[in-house]
Design an enzyme around this catalytic site. Structure first.
Site, PDB file in Angstrom:
ATOM      1  N   LYS A 188       1.083  -1.669   0.275  1.00 15.12           N
ATOM      2  CA  LYS A 188      -0.138   0.122   0.432  1.00 15.12           C
ATOM      3  C   LYS A 188       0.954   1.213  -0.021  1.00 15.12           C
ATOM      4  O   LYS A 188       0.223   2.649  -0.410  1.00 15.12           O
ATOM      5  CB  LYS A 188      -0.833  -0.625   1.230  1.00 15.12           C
ATOM      6  CG  LYS A 188      -2.357  -0.806   1.333  1.00 15.12           C
ATOM      7  CD  LYS A 188      -3.354  -0.838   1.998  1.00 15.12           C
ATOM      8  CE  LYS A 188      -4.020  -1.612   1.441  1.00 15.12           C
ATOM      9  NZ  LYS A 188      -4.157  -3.357   1.937  1.00 15.12           N
TER      10      LYS A 188
HETATM   11  C1  LIG Z   1      -4.943  -4.354   0.862  1.00 13.90           C
HETATM   12  C2  LIG Z   1      -3.796  -5.579   1.497  1.00 13.90           C
HETATM   13  C3  LIG Z   1      -4.156  -6.732   0.639  1.00 13.90           C
HETATM   14  C4  LIG Z   1      -5.312  -6.846  -0.340  1.00 13.90           C
HETATM   15  O1  LIG Z   1      -5.181  -6.015  -1.251  1.00 13.90           O
HETATM   16  P1  LIG Z   1      -6.567  -5.165  -2.139  1.00 13.90           P
HETATM   17  O2  LIG Z   1      -6.054  -3.802  -3.467  1.00 13.90           O
HETATM   18  O3  LIG Z   1      -7.132  -4.423  -1.207  1.00 13.90           O
HETATM   19  O4  LIG Z   1      -6.765  -5.912  -3.029  1.00 13.90           O
HETATM   20  C5  LIG Z   1      -3.450  -8.025   0.525  1.00 13.90           C
HETATM   21  N1  LIG Z   1      -2.270  -7.945   1.588  1.00 13.90           N
HETATM   22  C6  LIG Z   1      -2.020  -6.460   2.021  1.00 13.90           C
HETATM   23  C7  LIG Z   1      -0.780  -7.324   2.864  1.00 13.90           C
HETATM   24  C8  LIG Z   1      -2.374  -5.533   1.819  1.00 13.90           C
HETATM   25  O5  LIG Z   1      -2.429  -4.763   2.980  1.00 13.90           O
END
Ligand SMILES: *Cc1c(COP(=O)(O)O)cnc(C)c1O
Length: 434
Positions: free
Chosen positions: A107
């Protein structure tokens, strides 16, 4: 490039408006009006280019006329300041490690890019932009770190008291400066309700310039297409068909990959690996989309019962289930599969996966078993295993090292303000604070 929503194709807005508003007037998500393909030679040239240059090439293709190229270059150079290794683990499987940013989660790509982009859009304005976010953990920490000390922007993050991990709390609450944390006496839904109400409050609209930074902002999707080009470019010299496996919750990461494919990236298939929250795998099997309350799992950042980005994917494929299935294979895995995968991959290859990335690996392995022998796979790793020491140590039966960046913030002083779930209290705080 203009943007319209997944519902209303009759009007369009600029990229700046789409980013600063977050949602369309109809309450739906923004998408590019059209997605121009990159020329074939531009994609081929990526094989020898850096992540920054590849990102710039893709960004220019999407955002030409929206942001000057020199500004895009500055934003990219300032956002992606960490390593993005593509690690070869077996003959057929490589891992794209997206977890070397400040909060050790993928993220960070989106949060850092979006914050610098917003800073550019507000540079000329004579007032501050206030970003309001409700978080159940991971988004808040990436947003806090991403916007930390970004000029012209104040960030207010609401989180449910005692319902997030001490590590997640420490990553957000120990920064200070332009990052304000509100510890709400309630659940995540209460936090979200307060934020939503603030956005529609006419008293606030007159006095404050508010925006959101949650996972549905189009500015978060754009940078999530870049690393697909990069990972492909490292493996392209092998000359084999490539598939990506993406551990998915809200399907924003996957949408970034599909955007890359629309821009011309030669990907044979995307594997959307889900945990017990299996709305999408079920949809692909049955054609029925049935949102559910989210179920708690070991890969908790993927515990989403009604994935918001799915409408974007439907939009990209013009609601045609068959063409979605041509590009996406999806499976759901239980926590027992997650733990077994962490254990097996460690024992066989010495590689340590976090619980989210383990779901992705498992989906890739299952897909490769049934696909042509020359297909190679890239498993997208979304978090550092050190963020989930208990689960990982249990699975592999030994201690792991927690990165210094994480352990350091646990010792710093936390400074959240406490808040009730009453809207009037939140409003008073906003008016007084800003
Ligand atoms: C947010 C997140 C996901 C999921 O990602 P999306 O874009 O919501 O599908 C997967 N793994 C981790 C570690 C995350 O923080």
């Amino acid at each position: 490039m203009r943007f319209n929503t997944t519902k209303d194709k009759t009007q369009s807005v600029s990229f700046e408006q789409a980013v600063l508003k977050g949602l369309g007037a109809d309450g739906e998500l923004f998408m590019p009006v059209d997605i121009p393909p990159l020329p074939l030679d531009a994609i081929a040239a990526m094989k020898t280019m850096s992540l920054a240059d590849i990102s710039l090439s893709a960004a220019k293709n999407l955002l030409t006329d929206s942001v000057p190229h020199t500004v895009l270059e500055d934003i990219i150079n300032d956002s992606f300041t960490f390593d993005v290794p593509v690690v070869s683990v077996t003959e057929r499987i490589s891992i794209l490690e997206l977890f070397h940013g400040p909060t050790l989660s993928f993220k960070d790509f989106a949060a850092r890019f979006m914050s610098r982009l917003m800073a550019y859009f507000v540079r000329q304005a004579d007032r501050k932009l206030t970003v309001l976010v409700a978080t159940s953990g991971d988004t808040g920490s990436a947003v806090a770190q991403g916007f930390y000390r970004v000029p012209g922007i104040e960030v207010i993050i609401l989180y449910p008291s005692r319902k997030i991990s001490p590590l997640q709390e420490a990553q957000m609450t120990t920064l200070g400066d332009n990052i304000t944390l509100l510890e709400v006496d309630g659940a995540f839904d209460d936090c979200q309700k307060l934020v939503k109400q603030a956005f529609v409050d006419p008293d606030l609209a007159g006095k404050l310039w508010l925006t959101s930074a949650n996972s549905i902002n189009i500015a978060r999707l754009v940078p999530q297409s870049f690393y697909y080009f990069y990972a492909w470019s490292r493996l392209a010299p092998k000359g084999k068909p490539v598939v990506f496996s993406v551990p998915s919750g809200n399907f924003g990461n996957l949408t970034g990959g599909l955007l890359a494919k629309k821009m011309g990236l030669p990907v044979k298939k995307f594997i959307a690996a889900a945990n017990a929250n299996d709305v999408i795998p079920r949809y692909l099997q049955t054609g029925e989309f049935r949102p559910q309350p989210s179920k708690k799992t070991l890969s908790n950042a993927m515990d989403v019962g009604n994935p918001s980005n799915w409408t974007r994917i439907m939009d990209l494929y013009q609601h045609n289930l068959e063409s979605i299935k041509d590009d996406i294979y999806s499976q759901s895995y239980r926590d027992a599969d997650t733990v077994a995968t962490i254990k097996q991959v460690f024992e066989k290859y010495g590689y340590i996966l976090d619980p989210h990335s383990a779901v992705g690996w498992r989906g890739l392995e299952d897909y490769l078993k049934q696909s042509a022998g020359d297909t190679i796979g890239i498993s997208v790793a979304t978090a550092h295993p050190g963020k989930f020491p208990d689960i990982v140590e249990n699975a592999i039966g030994r201690k792991i090292t927690i990165p210094e960046r994480l352990s350091a913030c646990l010792n710093r002083e936390k400074c959240p303000a406490k808040l009730s779930q009453k809207y009037d209290d939140f409003k008073a705080f906003l008016l007084h604070h800003l």
